[in-house]
Structures are given as C-alpha cells and as structure tokens.
Design an enzyme around this catalytic site. Structure first.
Site, PDB file in Angstrom:
ATOM      1  N   ASN A  42     -23.433  10.655  23.039  1.00  0.00           N
ATOM      2  CA  ASN A  42     -23.972  10.313  21.715  1.00  0.00           C
ATOM      3  C   ASN A  42     -24.389   8.846  21.683  1.00  0.00           C
ATOM      4  O   ASN A  42     -23.760   7.982  22.315  1.00  0.00           O
ATOM      5  CB  ASN A  42     -22.992  10.665  20.578  1.00  0.00           C
ATOM      6  CG  ASN A  42     -21.634  10.035  20.695  1.00  0.00           C
ATOM      7  OD1 ASN A  42     -21.134   9.792  21.786  1.00  0.00           O
ATOM      8  ND2 ASN A  42     -21.015   9.759  19.573  1.00  0.00           N
ATOM      9  N   GLU A  55     -25.291  16.438  23.077  1.00  0.00           N
ATOM     10  CA  GLU A  55     -25.916  17.690  23.531  1.00  0.00           C
ATOM     11  C   GLU A  55     -27.433  17.586  23.527  1.00  0.00           C
ATOM     12  O   GLU A  55     -28.116  18.061  24.432  1.00  0.00           O
ATOM     13  CB  GLU A  55     -25.508  18.855  22.613  1.00  0.00           C
ATOM     14  CG  GLU A  55     -24.024  19.143  22.561  1.00  0.00           C
ATOM     15  CD  GLU A  55     -23.288  18.352  21.467  1.00  0.00           C
ATOM     16  OE1 GLU A  55     -23.611  17.171  21.234  1.00  0.00           O
ATOM     17  OE2 GLU A  55     -22.380  18.941  20.858  1.00  0.00           O
TER      18      GLU A  55
HETATM   19  N1  THU Z   1     -21.691  14.122  17.724  1.00  0.00           N
HETATM   20  C1  THU Z   1     -22.158  14.603  18.921  1.00  0.00           C
HETATM   21  O1  THU Z   1     -22.513  13.831  19.818  1.00  0.00           O
HETATM   22  N2  THU Z   1     -22.223  15.947  19.077  1.00  0.00           N
HETATM   23  C2  THU Z   1     -21.874  16.863  18.138  1.00  0.00           C
HETATM   24  O2  THU Z   1     -22.060  18.055  18.334  1.00  0.00           O
HETATM   25  C3  THU Z   1     -21.253  16.411  16.888  1.00  0.00           C
HETATM   26  C4  THU Z   1     -21.276  14.943  16.623  1.00  0.00           C
HETATM   27  C5  THU Z   1     -21.622  12.674  17.537  1.00  0.00           C
HETATM   28  C6  THU Z   1     -22.598  12.111  16.532  1.00  0.00           C
HETATM   29  C7  THU Z   1     -21.911  10.846  16.080  1.00  0.00           C
HETATM   30  O3  THU Z   1     -22.260   9.789  16.955  1.00  0.00           O
HETATM   31  C8  THU Z   1     -20.425  11.135  16.248  1.00  0.00           C
HETATM   32  O4  THU Z   1     -20.340  12.300  17.051  1.00  0.00           O
HETATM   33  C9  THU Z   1     -19.682  11.366  14.946  1.00  0.00           C
HETATM   34  O5  THU Z   1     -20.319  12.314  14.180  1.00  0.00           O
END
Ligand code: THU
Length: 132
Positions: A42, A55
């Site tokens: 992320n 993802e």
């Molecule tokens: N996040 C992801 O990377 N994947 C997900 O499926 C859910 C949320 C990240 C986005 C953000 O940077 C952090 O998790 C908190 O929401």
C-alpha cells in the site's frame, strides 16, 4: 508454489509499504499462471484519496507488463508494530479490480507471519460480481 510460499512473498512486499497516516502496512503477491510473482504494497498520500492498496499495485504492475493469466494472490496486513488482529481480506474496490482480470476460481490467500493462512476464491469473496 504453495499458498504459504506466496504469503512469504507478500510479507516481503509488505516491507516496502508506505503508510505514515494509517500505520497499517499491507503486502500482496500475485502469482501468474506461468509462475511469475508480482508484488505490491500500500502507498498512502497526505491527500488521502490517491492512496492505493497493495493488491491493486500488484495487479496493475502485472497488467502493465503484459500479464493476462492469474492463479492466486496472497495478502498480509498488520499494524507497524507487528500486530496482526485478523487476516486482511481485500477491500471491495480491490475485489472488483481483481474480478476484471481474474476468473471466479482465482485464489485469494489470507495470511500473516505465523505461517497460518486461509484460501478463498474470488467468487466466494465477491459473489454476484457486477458484469456488463
Ligand atoms: N489497504 C490495502 O492495502 N489493501 C486492502 O485491501 C485494504 C486496505 C490499505 C489502504 C491503506 O493504506 C491502509 O490499508 C488502511 O486502510
């Protein structure tokens, strides 16, 4: 590649997460049918809405490199202090993006750093996906 091995790739991807605002770090590892792994983490932004999930980083990297056939994705998520409260399942937007490029039997592996994991299918996590 076993689901556990794909989780290890996701844990490696998680090391590069940029999450100064939520402190929640996510790693993803996408396995193509030919056996190649694309990793994503992320990446947050101070203006929030440009933040992208691990993802989507992984699948957009793969699509942009010409990949079209996908087998599975492993996802791990934890707080920066290493706390895993539960398995981190892909958000709704990521499920929708996966459904654009992956078959209903595409596997979604949810894991953590204990070696534990559970395997779902895209059809299970996104039933009645939107289709034109
Ligand atoms: N996040 C992801 O990377 N994947 C997900 O499926 C859910 C949320 C990240 C986005 C953000 O940077 C952090 O998790 C908190 O929401």
């Amino acid at each position: 590649m076993t689901p556990q091995e794909l989780v290890v790739c996701a844990l490696d991807a998680q090391k590069h997460a940029y999450a100064p605002y939520s402190s929640f770090i996510v790693g993803a590892a996408l396995l193509t049918r030919s056996g190649k792994v694309y990793k994503g983490c992320n990446i947050e932004n101070k203006s929030f809405s440009p933040t992208v999930c691990a993802e989507r980083v992984a699948i957009f990297k793969a699509i942009s490199e010409g990949e079209t056939e996908f087998e599975a994705i492993a996802v791990v998520g934890s707080y920066k202090d290493g706390t895993y409260k539960h398995f981190c399942a892909p958000c709704g937007v990521c499920r929708q993006v996966l459904s654009e490029f992956c078959a209903p039997d595409f596997k979604i592996v949810l894991g953590d750093d204990s070696g534990d994991c559970e395997v779902h299918t895209l059809a299970e996590l996104l039933p009645q996906a939107f289709a034109l």
